[in-house]
Enzyme design. Sequence first.
Site, PDB file in Angstrom:
ATOM      1  N   HIS A 113       0.816  -1.223   0.000  1.00 55.48           N
ATOM      2  CA  HIS A 113       0.000   0.000   0.000  1.00 55.48           C
ATOM      3  C   HIS A 113       0.851   1.274   0.000  1.00 55.48           C
ATOM      4  O   HIS A 113       0.920   1.961  -1.010  1.00 55.48           O
ATOM      5  CB  HIS A 113      -1.005   0.016   1.163  1.00 55.48           C
ATOM      6  CG  HIS A 113      -1.956  -1.120   1.171  1.00 55.48           C
ATOM      7  ND1 HIS A 113      -2.734  -1.451   0.082  1.00 55.48           N
ATOM      8  CD2 HIS A 113      -2.256  -2.024   2.137  1.00 55.48           C
ATOM      9  CE1 HIS A 113      -3.475  -2.501   0.375  1.00 55.48           C
ATOM     10  NE2 HIS A 113      -3.201  -2.870   1.608  1.00 55.48           N
TER      11      HIS A 113
ATOM     12  N   ASP B  44      -5.566  -7.923  -3.425  1.00 54.62           N
ATOM     13  CA  ASP B  44      -5.841  -7.645  -2.014  1.00 54.62           C
ATOM     14  C   ASP B  44      -7.167  -8.233  -1.556  1.00 54.62           C
ATOM     15  O   ASP B  44      -7.291  -9.430  -1.337  1.00 54.62           O
ATOM     16  CB  ASP B  44      -5.765  -6.146  -1.763  1.00 54.62           C
ATOM     17  CG  ASP B  44      -5.705  -5.782  -0.285  1.00 54.62           C
ATOM     18  OD1 ASP B  44      -5.822  -6.685   0.555  1.00 54.62           O
ATOM     19  OD2 ASP B  44      -5.551  -4.601   0.035  1.00 54.62           O
TER      20      ASP B  44
END
Length: 456
Positions: free
Chosen positions: A272, A323
């Site tokens: 991220h 994800d």
Amino acid sequence: MMKIRAKSALLTTGWAKNVDICLTKAGKIERISPQAGPMEPADHHADLILPAPVNLHSHAFQRAMSGLTEAKGPDPKDSFWTWRRLMYKFLDQLTPDQMEAIAALAFMEMAEAGFGSVAEFHYFHHAQGGVAYDRLSEMADRIAAAAQATGLGLTLLPVFYQYGGCDQRPLVGGQRRFGNDFDQFAKLYQEAEATVLSGPDDWTIGVAPHSLRAVDPEGLKRAVQLAGDKPLHMHLAEQVPEVEELVAHRKARPVEWLLANHDVKPNWCLIHCTQMTSDETVGLANTGAVAGLCPITEGSLGDGIFNGVAFAQAGGQIGVGSDSDIQISLWEELKQLEYSQRLRDRSRAAYATTEKSTGRFLFDAVVAGGAQAAQRAAGGLEAGAEADLIALDTDNECICGREGDVILDSLIFSGRGQGCITDVWSAGRPIVKQGRHIARDAIVDRYKAVMKQLDH
């Protein structure tokens, strides 16, 4: 030996026309050569062959939550943290059999999307209430079984998870299914490693300390030692409250603290990184580590926007992952990544260079970065690489016979790229044919049966 004849292919050296790609029985590319004469037989014919990237970050069990978290909750300001509470409530009911069925569907969809392998960030370890299974790696073994059933390459990343926050508060509710002290985690890792070593030769294993919130400094140090030179993946600097929590407890921002306290190396993958200053962006890029980006999920959760252009200009490496698996789409991840930069900077062609179009730059970057993060010898089409390949049809309304970099731009930005994929191979294993996974019907039927069992 298998021979694939392609009218066009994107090699590590650039675009090539009329090539034969010969694979070994072990699933490696033996050689790539100019096309033999028309009378020379081939096992497969394709308009276009691309390298199949690694999906470098997945939580497969969350695939079953897709579409379930879009209503307003009791908090008038819904956020990542309200989403997370719903996720914990959902996962608290899953059994190993259900977990395996869900993971198989996610891995099947990854293959159909053009991913050749997955780095599964696996933190779902225990039974309800946090009770350990007789075999600590029971759930990790189910991830491996799902990869085996689908043929997808696997980098298994068992996650080390100690606490509910920097204040070392205990895990509660669904979180308890994640937690281990280090000694128990080390045993779990050893069991999972044995499972991986008994699988296909292209599988590998790494270590994933969950985050700076969930692992204390001593725990992170021991996890880094356990990983050694293997892949080491960790969530980092995803949310503003995470940054505030680190500042309050460790007097430094997440990326700032990590760079000051650890020798971050190219085997690291930081996931991220949507909350970075300019100095942190350059500092992380200079380590050679991969930034693992999940643009669809980051958009879904309102995480923020990665400093992508600055990171690239500093020489940083990137890869993409699905994800939360809310939508599994290689092309859409790349489009969302580029569009996020454009929206923030009010620009166009943010990642394009004088040598490469936007699509070409992004595709080359995630092929190389994903292979590095997963320690998979699949960083492009060349002799000796894993035969992770995508075959595509170019005679359609998406590509229209185009050539060179504009092919990738069309696949990514037209919204029609998924329909162009005809075949996918993972380490030479044919897992998608005519656009469908070879075991699609059985995998979908099993998943649908599981979803009928769950309270959602």
